[in-house]
Design a protein around this motif. Structure first.
Motif, short mmCIF file in Angstrom:
data_model
loop_
_atom_site.label_atom_id
_atom_site.label_comp_id
_atom_site.label_asym_id
_atom_site.label_seq_id
_atom_site.Cartn_x
_atom_site.Cartn_y
_atom_site.Cartn_z
N ARG A 179 68.05 36.33 -24.25
CA ARG A 179 67.18 36.14 -23.16
C ARG A 179 67.91 35.95 -21.81
O ARG A 179 69.15 35.07 -22.08
CB ARG A 179 66.47 34.98 -23.55
CG ARG A 179 65.34 35.17 -24.52
CD ARG A 179 64.49 34.05 -24.72
NE ARG A 179 65.05 33.05 -25.17
CZ ARG A 179 64.80 31.60 -25.24
NH1 ARG A 179 63.79 31.61 -24.31
NH2 ARG A 179 65.42 30.70 -25.84
N ASP A 236 70.62 30.62 -36.16
CA ASP A 236 69.31 29.94 -35.51
C ASP A 236 68.01 30.72 -35.79
O ASP A 236 66.83 30.58 -35.69
CB ASP A 236 69.17 29.26 -34.16
CG ASP A 236 69.94 30.33 -33.18
OD1 ASP A 236 70.91 31.17 -33.77
OD2 ASP A 236 69.11 30.45 -32.15
N LYS A 238 74.18 22.72 -32.38
CA LYS A 238 74.23 23.95 -31.58
C LYS A 238 74.63 24.20 -30.59
O LYS A 238 73.57 23.51 -29.48
CB LYS A 238 72.62 24.75 -31.97
CG LYS A 238 72.85 26.26 -31.62
CD LYS A 238 71.54 26.78 -31.88
CE LYS A 238 71.22 28.13 -31.24
NZ LYS A 238 70.67 28.00 -29.75
#
Ligand code: ATP
Ligand code: MG
Length: 334
Positions: free
Chosen positions: A11, A149, A196
């Motif tokens: 993204r 993830d 993360k």
């Protein structure tokens, strides 16, 4: 035999960071020579967070530049922008008709959003795994290089693809699986103790590919550590383990073993450890940053890459969509 098909995207919600690079892009770069690859910039996905219209194009452009700087070769793979493929939202709509509220609400990333941003829990967030399934299934991919993830989203993509095949009684979609060359999916930790590294956790948490040496030194100096170790052979806290994990990626085995021993015998100095990681990160990322700077000015090349990618990706997407429309029962009057 035809090569196996690969799809993945990122993204355009910020500059690519070390996590995106290690979890996704390093695999893209290798895979493009071994498989038939479709890599894209997921601008439709970015709409869930309502980007400023004045920024969207530049965000997309920046990821394109960073993909190329990392080594994506538009002649070896198909590199395109998601919103250049109207077939993706059409397949998303078809898949949505067989995606259920209950199963979507159970997805971990949605539950996380429900907790962290209850004021913007839009339908796009709920159906995010359906759009991701459409991205993958539109090219009939079997392998999807992503970080750890994304594992649950891949499982959903298999569910939606299998369900479509079953309902319309045709094996249109193969089962897509998450892929990493090292077998285990990767998760790069954040600098602030988070498990993360993530664009949405703020700039101090991430090392971006475009960060200058000064920025990297500063961010590393502020990376979270701990007051210990207080005893010989104690187990590192998550924050310290995160730093060791970073070291595994950018530093030599000798350095890692030096600091691991220093931790075990309580002689470790975190300032030195962080400085060493910073310098190794700088060496690791400098060639990419230099390429990013060079590509910034090359509008002609960027336009050529986007056009070439759109044509190749549309061809594949149109073929799949034709099959989907047929099995659903859409027929022409002409
Ligand atoms: P956001 O915070 O907006 O979700 P992100 O930093 O998580 O952004 P994405 O665009 O969601 O990045 O992810 C793009 C790709 O990078 C995915 O394949 C994802 O698995 C991978 N990725 C993201 N963060 C990491 C990480 N810390 N370690 C490994 N892979 C990662
Ligand atoms: Mg993410």
């Amino acid at each position: 035999m035809a090569k196996e098909i690969v799809v993945s995207g990122i993204r355009p919600t910020g500059n690519l960071h070390l996590g995106n690079y290690m979890g996704a892009v390093t695999n893209f770069v290798k895979m493009q020579y071994d498989y038939t690859c479709y890599f894209f910039i997921a601008d439709y996905h970015s709409l869930t967070t309502h980007p400023n219209p004045a920024d969207l194009h530049n965000n997309v452009r920046q990821v394109l530049i960073e993909y190329l700087a990392c080594g994506l070769n538009p002649d070896a793979c198909t590199l395109y922008i998601q919103s250049d493929l109207p077939q993706i939202p059409e397949l998303y709509m078809m898949l949505n008709m067989h995606a259920y509220k209950g199963e979507l609400e159970r997805v971990a990333s949605f539950k996380e959003k429900a907790r962290t941003q209850p004021d913007n829990l839009n339908a796009g967030l709920l159906t995010y795994p359906v759009l991701m399934a459409a991205d993958i299934l539109i090219h009939k991919a079997g392998k999807v290089p992503v970080g750890k993830d994304q594992e649950q989203h891949l499982e959903m993509a298999r569910t939606f693809g299998n369900r479509f095949n079953r309902i319309y009684e045709k094996e249109i979609f193969p089962e897509p699986y998450a892929f990493n060359y090292g077998n285990n999916l990767i998760k790069i930790p954040g600098l602030q103790g988070g498990s993360k590294m993530s664009k949405s956790d703020g700039d101090a948490n991430v090392i971006s590919l475009i960060n200058t040496p000064e920025q990297i030194r500063k961010k590393m100096s502020k990376a979270v550590t701990e007051t210990g170790p207080l005893m010989v052979d104690s187990i590192p806290s998550e924050a310290v383990q995160n730093l060791f994990n970073l070291m595994k990626i950018v530093s030599t085995d000798e350095k890692l073993s030096h600091y691991t021993k220093a931790y075990a015998n309580c002689s470790i100095r975190y300032g030195d450890l962080k400085k060493d990681i910073a310098e190794d990160l700088i060496n690791f990322l400098s060639p990419i940053r230099e390429k990013i700077t060079l590509l910034q000015a090359d509008n002609k090349l960027l336009a050529k890459v986007v056009k070439q990618g759109r044509e190749k990706a549309q061809e594949s997407a149109a073929n799949t969509l034709k099959e989907c429309r047929e099995v659903i029962g859409f027929k022409s009057f002409l």
